[in-house]
Design a protein around this motif. Structure first.
Motif, PDB file in Angstrom:
ATOM      1  N   ARG A 116      15.563   8.427  18.058  1.00  0.00           N
ATOM      2  CA  ARG A 116      15.517   7.038  17.622  1.00  0.00           C
ATOM      3  C   ARG A 116      14.442   6.327  18.439  1.00  0.00           C
ATOM      4  NH1 ARG A 116      20.326   5.593  14.929  1.00  0.00           N
ATOM      5  NH2 ARG A 116      20.106   3.414  15.567  1.00  0.00           N
ATOM      6  N   VAL A 117      13.395   5.865  17.748  1.00  0.00           N
ATOM      7  CA  VAL A 117      12.211   5.332  18.424  1.00  0.00           C
ATOM      8  C   VAL A 117      11.899   3.923  17.904  1.00  0.00           C
ATOM      9  CG1 VAL A 117       9.762   5.709  18.933  1.00  0.00           C
ATOM     10  CG2 VAL A 117      11.290   7.682  18.607  1.00  0.00           C
ATOM     11  N   LEU A 118      11.644   3.013  18.826  1.00  0.00           N
ATOM     12  CA  LEU A 118      11.195   1.664  18.486  1.00  0.00           C
ATOM     13  C   LEU A 118       9.735   1.516  18.892  1.00  0.00           C
ATOM     14  CD1 LEU A 118      11.643  -1.329  17.651  1.00  0.00           C
ATOM     15  CD2 LEU A 118      12.375  -1.757  20.015  1.00  0.00           C
ATOM     16  N   VAL A 119       8.907   1.066  17.954  1.00  0.00           N
ATOM     17  CA  VAL A 119       7.489   0.808  18.221  1.00  0.00           C
ATOM     18  C   VAL A 119       7.227  -0.668  17.990  1.00  0.00           C
ATOM     19  CG1 VAL A 119       5.105   1.308  17.540  1.00  0.00           C
ATOM     20  CG2 VAL A 119       6.838   3.139  17.489  1.00  0.00           C
ATOM     21  N   THR A 120       6.840  -1.395  19.025  1.00  0.00           N
ATOM     22  CA  THR A 120       6.388  -2.773  18.814  1.00  0.00           C
ATOM     23  C   THR A 120       4.893  -2.742  18.514  1.00  0.00           C
ATOM     24  OG1 THR A 120       5.765  -3.313  21.105  1.00  0.00           O
ATOM     25  CG2 THR A 120       8.107  -3.544  20.500  1.00  0.00           C
ATOM     26  N   GLY A 121       4.460  -3.672  17.666  1.00  0.00           N
ATOM     27  CA  GLY A 121       3.052  -3.664  17.265  1.00  0.00           C
ATOM     28  C   GLY A 121       2.749  -2.605  16.224  1.00  0.00           C
ATOM     29  N   HIS A 122       3.778  -2.243  15.424  1.00  0.00           N
ATOM     30  CA  HIS A 122       3.604  -1.140  14.472  1.00  0.00           C
ATOM     31  C   HIS A 122       2.676  -1.485  13.318  1.00  0.00           C
ATOM     32  CE1 HIS A 122       6.605  -3.555  12.400  1.00  0.00           C
ATOM     33  NE2 HIS A 122       6.452  -2.826  11.308  1.00  0.00           N
ATOM     34  N   THR A 123       2.409  -2.766  13.079  1.00  0.00           N
ATOM     35  CA  THR A 123       1.502  -3.149  11.994  1.00  0.00           C
ATOM     36  C   THR A 123       0.040  -3.182  12.437  1.00  0.00           C
ATOM     37  OG1 THR A 123       1.794  -5.507  12.466  1.00  0.00           O
ATOM     38  CG2 THR A 123       3.298  -4.513  10.851  1.00  0.00           C
ATOM     39  N   GLY A 124      -0.216  -2.944  13.705  1.00  0.00           N
ATOM     40  CA  GLY A 124      -1.580  -2.915  14.205  1.00  0.00           C
ATOM     41  C   GLY A 124      -2.227  -1.557  14.001  1.00  0.00           C
ATOM     42  N   PHE A 125      -3.470  -1.446  14.406  1.00  0.00           N
ATOM     43  CA  PHE A 125      -4.263  -0.230  14.222  1.00  0.00           C
ATOM     44  C   PHE A 125      -3.618   0.968  14.931  1.00  0.00           C
ATOM     45  CE2 PHE A 125      -7.870   2.055  16.460  1.00  0.00           C
ATOM     46  CZ  PHE A 125      -8.068   2.982  15.458  1.00  0.00           C
ATOM     47  N   LYS A 126      -3.428   0.865  16.238  1.00  0.00           N
ATOM     48  CA  LYS A 126      -2.826   1.969  16.972  1.00  0.00           C
ATOM     49  C   LYS A 126      -1.368   2.162  16.588  1.00  0.00           C
ATOM     50  CE  LYS A 126      -3.760   2.111  21.455  1.00  0.00           C
ATOM     51  NZ  LYS A 126      -4.014   1.604  22.821  1.00  0.00           N
ATOM     52  N   GLY A 127      -0.662   1.056  16.335  1.00  0.00           N
ATOM     53  CA  GLY A 127       0.739   1.163  15.970  1.00  0.00           C
ATOM     54  C   GLY A 127       0.954   1.911  14.673  1.00  0.00           C
ATOM     55  N   ALA A 128       0.088   1.681  13.684  1.00  0.00           N
ATOM     56  CA  ALA A 128       0.215   2.371  12.406  1.00  0.00           C
ATOM     57  C   ALA A 128      -0.033   3.869  12.561  1.00  0.00           C
ATOM     58  CB  ALA A 128      -0.756   1.772  11.389  1.00  0.00           C
ATOM     59  N   TRP A 129      -1.046   4.243  13.316  1.00  0.00           N
ATOM     60  CA  TRP A 129      -1.297   5.662  13.586  1.00  0.00           C
ATOM     61  C   TRP A 129      -0.109   6.289  14.307  1.00  0.00           C
ATOM     62  CZ3 TRP A 129      -4.946   9.406  12.579  1.00  0.00           C
ATOM     63  CH2 TRP A 129      -6.135   9.007  11.967  1.00  0.00           C
ATOM     64  N   LEU A 130       0.438   5.581  15.305  1.00  0.00           N
ATOM     65  CA  LEU A 130       1.555   6.121  16.080  1.00  0.00           C
ATOM     66  C   LEU A 130       2.785   6.329  15.203  1.00  0.00           C
ATOM     67  CD1 LEU A 130       2.843   7.003  18.734  1.00  0.00           C
ATOM     68  CD2 LEU A 130       3.289   4.579  19.234  1.00  0.00           C
ATOM     69  N   CYS A 131       3.118   5.342  14.373  1.00  0.00           N
ATOM     70  CA  CYS A 131       4.277   5.467  13.482  1.00  0.00           C
ATOM     71  C   CYS A 131       4.088   6.613  12.493  1.00  0.00           C
ATOM     72  CB  CYS A 131       4.526   4.157  12.744  1.00  0.00           C
ATOM     73  SG  CYS A 131       5.199   2.850  13.780  1.00  0.00           S
ATOM     74  N   ARG A 132       2.871   6.764  11.975  1.00  0.00           N
ATOM     75  CA  ARG A 132       2.619   7.862  11.048  1.00  0.00           C
ATOM     76  C   ARG A 132       2.881   9.205  11.725  1.00  0.00           C
ATOM     77  NH1 ARG A 132       3.641   7.726   6.527  1.00  0.00           N
ATOM     78  NH2 ARG A 132       4.778   9.593   7.122  1.00  0.00           N
ATOM     79  N   TRP A 133       2.411   9.348  12.945  1.00  0.00           N
ATOM     80  CA  TRP A 133       2.593  10.591  13.700  1.00  0.00           C
ATOM     81  C   TRP A 133       4.080  10.836  13.981  1.00  0.00           C
ATOM     82  CZ3 TRP A 133      -1.199  11.779  18.327  1.00  0.00           C
ATOM     83  CH2 TRP A 133      -1.176  13.145  18.607  1.00  0.00           C
ATOM     84  N   LEU A 134       4.798   9.817  14.420  1.00  0.00           N
ATOM     85  CA  LEU A 134       6.223   9.950  14.726  1.00  0.00           C
ATOM     86  C   LEU A 134       7.029  10.332  13.487  1.00  0.00           C
ATOM     87  CD1 LEU A 134       6.624   6.881  17.092  1.00  0.00           C
ATOM     88  CD2 LEU A 134       7.186   9.246  17.714  1.00  0.00           C
ATOM     89  N   LEU A 135       6.752   9.665  12.366  1.00  0.00           N
ATOM     90  CA  LEU A 135       7.487   9.970  11.141  1.00  0.00           C
ATOM     91  C   LEU A 135       7.253  11.408  10.705  1.00  0.00           C
ATOM     92  CD1 LEU A 135       6.854   6.649   9.188  1.00  0.00           C
ATOM     93  CD2 LEU A 135       9.082   7.460   9.996  1.00  0.00           C
ATOM     94  N   ASP A 136       6.026  11.876  10.834  1.00  0.00           N
ATOM     95  CA  ASP A 136       5.724  13.246  10.427  1.00  0.00           C
ATOM     96  C   ASP A 136       6.335  14.273  11.374  1.00  0.00           C
ATOM     97  OD1 ASP A 136       4.410  12.331   8.213  1.00  0.00           O
ATOM     98  OD2 ASP A 136       2.387  12.745   8.954  1.00  0.00           O
ATOM     99  N   MET A 137       6.700  13.853  12.586  1.00  0.00           N
ATOM    100  CA  MET A 137       7.413  14.746  13.505  1.00  0.00           C
ATOM    101  C   MET A 137       8.926  14.684  13.304  1.00  0.00           C
ATOM    102  SD  MET A 137       5.319  14.738  17.129  1.00  0.00           S
ATOM    103  CE  MET A 137       5.385  12.971  17.427  1.00  0.00           C
ATOM    104  N   GLY A 138       9.370  13.824  12.390  1.00  0.00           N
ATOM    105  CA  GLY A 138      10.797  13.763  12.101  1.00  0.00           C
ATOM    106  C   GLY A 138      11.568  12.745  12.910  1.00  0.00           C
ATOM    107  N   ALA A 139      10.883  11.836  13.585  1.00  0.00           N
ATOM    108  CA  ALA A 139      11.573  10.796  14.344  1.00  0.00           C
ATOM    109  C   ALA A 139      12.132   9.724  13.404  1.00  0.00           C
ATOM    110  CB  ALA A 139      10.621  10.151  15.352  1.00  0.00           C
ATOM    111  N   LYS A 140      13.168   9.026  13.861  1.00  0.00           N
ATOM    112  CA  LYS A 140      13.715   7.875  13.159  1.00  0.00           C
ATOM    113  C   LYS A 140      13.081   6.637  13.785  1.00  0.00           C
ATOM    114  CE  LYS A 140      18.056  10.356  12.451  1.00  0.00           C
ATOM    115  NZ  LYS A 140      19.511  10.398  12.737  1.00  0.00           N
ATOM    116  N   VAL A 141      12.245   5.948  13.022  1.00  0.00           N
ATOM    117  CA  VAL A 141      11.350   4.950  13.603  1.00  0.00           C
ATOM    118  C   VAL A 141      11.681   3.545  13.108  1.00  0.00           C
ATOM    119  CG1 VAL A 141       8.935   4.296  13.979  1.00  0.00           C
ATOM    120  CG2 VAL A 141       9.544   6.719  13.679  1.00  0.00           C
ATOM    121  N   TRP A 142      11.783   2.625  14.063  1.00  0.00           N
ATOM    122  CA  TRP A 142      11.878   1.197  13.790  1.00  0.00           C
ATOM    123  C   TRP A 142      10.593   0.538  14.292  1.00  0.00           C
ATOM    124  CZ3 TRP A 142      15.948   4.225  14.406  1.00  0.00           C
ATOM    125  CH2 TRP A 142      17.109   3.974  13.673  1.00  0.00           C
TER     126      TRP A 142
END
Length: 349
Positions: free
Chosen positions: A9-35
């Motif tokens: 279970r992972v929380l990313v603040t700033g997920h709508t930004g440039f780095k945040g979007a890349w990070l969320c994409r990577w986490l989701l593809d690794m199977g994390a549950k992302v907020w």
């Protein structure tokens, strides 16, 4: 690392930004549950160009304490990546109070919510290479150098470092590991921000006009976006397994990534083609810019075993490849996955 993040279970603040979007994409593809928690993205930014199945997104201000507390409670995160910030030097000069409010008090609000989260095990607070008192030295700054960023943006991030250190000592000790990571100048596909060199290069190339560089001789530590993101992911994993590894870490590029702005623009012109060219532009109205900024990345390599993989030419090549697919309305998600897969395989260049 992929096995570790699967199901977390992972929380990313700033997920709508440039780095945040890349990070969320990577986490989701690794199977994390992302907020995700961030302000709404500006129109036609990377976040809006992608589909987000599996991401629980809350678009709100970091200073909205009640909404933030509700999201933290609902997510009950085990791991947190704090990227939300006012990230631009020029904006810091125009709106200094708001810059401090977001970068410092926003961090205070988040960490205070997190100290009440029982599931929490690992926190990464993202700051910047500009947190140091810059003496224009030719040697790279080490993590023990004094913190005193020159301008409002940089200085607010120096203050953020102090806040994070205080919460780590006073509230998270023996229950969650917290590190701050200080990355260099990041480039990559999907960065459309103003007053950043590669987005400015791309805008000029698309318009068929010369690239105007206001500070061509300035030296910066340039790196592809996957470099710092992999360091964030790596650090959160390693300090989960061994909390004593938590600390402050520079995320520096390979030595050949520390180049002048002019050299970076030259590499871009070669990769882009179409007779792209750059020229110097005098901007006396623009805020003071540091002549030399270098980072020493030895500490994270020795203590955590992380090291950069791509040189600056590979970083620019991948950025241009992404941009041309976007320009042609191709599959940018597939391109992002290709780049991540290449990086994960350990391709060095």
């Amino acid at each position: 690392m992929k096995a570790f993040y699967h199901g977390k279970r992972v929380l990313v603040t700033g997920h709508t930004g440039f780095k945040g979007a890349w990070l969320c994409r990577w986490l989701l593809d690794m199977g994390a549950k992302v907020w995700g928690y961030a302000l709404p993205p500006e129109p036609e930014r990377l976040y809006e160009l992608l589909s987000w199945d599996g991401l629980v997104s809350c678009q709100a201000d970091l200073r909205d304490v009640n909404t933030l507390a509700d999201v933290v409670q609902q997510a009950a995160p085990q791991i947190v990546f704090h990227l939300a910030a006012q990230p631009l030097v020029a904006e810091g000069y125009q709106h200094p109070v708001e810059t401090y409010d977001i970068n410092v008090m926003g961090t205070v609000h988040l960490l205070d919510c997190l100290r009440k989260t029982e599931a929490l095990r690992s926190v990464v607070v993202v700051t910047t290479d500009k947190v140091y008192a810059n003496q224009e030295q030719t040697a790279g700054y080490e993590e023990t150098a004094p913190l005193d960023g020159y301008d409002p943006y940089a200085n607010s991030k120096s203050c953020q470092e102090l806040v994070a250190g205080c919460w780590a000592r006073c509230f998270f000790a023996k229950r969650a590991a917290l590190s701050t990571l200080r990355a260099g100048n990041v480039i990559g596909g999907g960065d459309f921000a103003k007053h950043r060199i590669l987005p400015d290069c791309i805008r000029a190339a698309l318009a068929g006009t010369p690239i105007l560089l206001r500070h061509p001789h300035g030296i910066r530590p340039y790196q592809h976006v996957l470099e710092p993101l992999s360091a964030y992911l790596w650090t959160a994993w390693k300090q989960w397994e061994e909390p004593t590894l938590a600390g402050c870490y520079n995320v520096a590029p390979r030595t050949d990534g520390i180049v002048t702005n002019g050299a970076l623009a030259t590499i871009f012109c070669r990769c882009w083609g179409d007779d792209s060219r750059w020229q110097a532009e005098e901007r006396p109205d623009f805020p003071k810019e540091t002549a030399v900024l270098r980072l020493n990345g030895v500490h994270i390599c020795q203590k955590l075993g992380w090291s950069p993989r791509w040189n600056v030419e590979r970083a620019v090549e991948e950025t241009v490849a992404w941009t041309k697919i976007w320009q042609q309305q191709g599959d940018i998600l597939e391109e992002m996955r290709r780049e991540i897969a290449a990086y994960e395989k350990g391709e060095e260049q």
